[in-house]
Design an enzyme around this catalytic site. Structure first.
Site, mmCIF file in Angstrom:
data_model
loop_
_atom_site.group_PDB
_atom_site.id
_atom_site.type_symbol
_atom_site.label_atom_id
_atom_site.label_comp_id
_atom_site.label_asym_id
_atom_site.label_seq_id
_atom_site.Cartn_x
_atom_site.Cartn_y
_atom_site.Cartn_z
ATOM 1 N N ALA A 154 -13.478 32.591 129.915
ATOM 2 C CA ALA A 154 -14.503 31.732 130.519
ATOM 3 C C ALA A 154 -15.802 31.808 129.733
ATOM 4 O O ALA A 154 -16.440 30.784 129.458
ATOM 5 C CB ALA A 154 -14.738 32.145 131.972
ATOM 6 N N TYR A 155 -16.194 33.011 129.380
ATOM 7 C CA TYR A 155 -17.425 33.193 128.606
ATOM 8 C C TYR A 155 -17.303 32.497 127.251
ATOM 9 O O TYR A 155 -18.184 31.738 126.843
ATOM 10 C CB TYR A 155 -17.699 34.683 128.419
ATOM 11 C CG TYR A 155 -19.005 34.990 127.726
ATOM 12 C CD1 TYR A 155 -20.211 34.933 128.421
ATOM 13 C CD2 TYR A 155 -19.036 35.342 126.375
ATOM 14 C CE1 TYR A 155 -21.416 35.210 127.785
ATOM 15 C CE2 TYR A 155 -20.223 35.620 125.737
ATOM 16 C CZ TYR A 155 -21.413 35.557 126.450
ATOM 17 O OH TYR A 155 -22.601 35.829 125.815
ATOM 18 N N SER A 156 -16.181 32.725 126.561
ATOM 19 C CA SER A 156 -15.982 32.122 125.245
ATOM 20 C C SER A 156 -15.971 30.591 125.333
ATOM 21 O O SER A 156 -16.606 29.910 124.521
ATOM 22 C CB SER A 156 -14.669 32.618 124.634
ATOM 23 O OG SER A 156 -14.673 34.020 124.468
#
Length: 249
Positions: free
Chosen positions: A155-157
């Protein structure tokens, strides 16, 4: 004393995620170099303390994933500052650190809402104030994860890759209108956000940096402040890297 004392005299800035980390440090340097700053953050208590430390003109406690709250905050900030010349969109969270097939849906949505949608909401609300003055500098904080992807941080990436793509689009839209938009892709640096990750994830990210160490926040602050200044005049829709050699493009 900053080597660029007076660089931001007469300039005003909104800094999201301004209560800690890169946001607070960037705001402090903008003020030290003569600018005025309004800090935005979700943590009202930390925001108050940061404002006193930084010397902020005003603060707004809000969730950047709330589009209506962002619109209201932009109006309040414009009234407090008289104009908005700079936006540093630094608010972000890491989310869960697990494989994709185990990733909680609520964590995925929350990360994308804050890290990507929040960046969009901030530019959508603040760009009109910049266009009215034919001047603006937008610095969207992405991550090396948005270029290379970190395992167990999908999700962060993905959200940070979205910030890079969004900024490229925004910068091209605004080119020739006095408003410049770029993104920053730091590798991991010493920051409160590391507390959201297991040590194993931090160690993995450090191992990928050719310089063999985490970054220092001031190294990214220096780049943010260049991007936010009048000196950054012929680079837009682009990405500045502070990754210790990790990224390859």
């Amino acid at each position: 004393m900053s080597a660029y004392q007076g660089r931001f005299i007469g300039r005003t800035a909104v800094v999201t995620g301004g209560a800690s980390g890169l946001g607070k440090a960037s705001a402090a340097r903008i003020v030290a170099e003569g600018g005025k700053v309004v800090l935005w953050d979700l943590n009202a208590d930390a925001l108050k303390a940061a404002a006193e430390e930084v010397g902020a003109t005003a603060t707004v406690a809000l969730d950047v994933s709330d589009a209506a709250a962002v619109e209201a905050a932009a109006k309040t900030s414009h009234e407090a500052l008289g104009r908005i010349d700079i936006l540093v969109a630094s608010a972000g969270i890491t989310g869960a650190t697990v494989p994709v097939h185990e990733f909680p849906l609520d964590s995925w949505k929350r990360v994308v809402d804050i890290n990507l949608n929040g960046v969009f909401y901030c530019s959508r609300a603040i760009v009109p104030y910049m266009l009215a003055n034919d001047y603006g500098r937008i610095v969207n904080v992405a991550s090396v994860a948005g270029k290379e992807g970190n395992p167990n941080a999908s999700a962060y990436s993905a959200s940070k890759a979205g910030v890079i793509g969004f900024t490229k689009s925004l910068g091209k839209e605004l080119a020739g209108k006095g408003v410049i938009a770029n993104s920053l892709t730091p590798a991991t640096f010493e920051s409160p956000i590391l507390a959201q990750m297991p040590q194993s994830q931090v160690d993995y990210m450090r191992s990928k940096i050719p310089m063999g160490r985490l970054g220092e926040v001031e190294e990214s602050v220096a780049m943010v402040c260049f991007m936010a200044s009048e000196e950054c005049s012929f680079t837009t829709a682009s990405t500045f890297d502070t990754s210790g050699g990790r990224t390859t493009y």
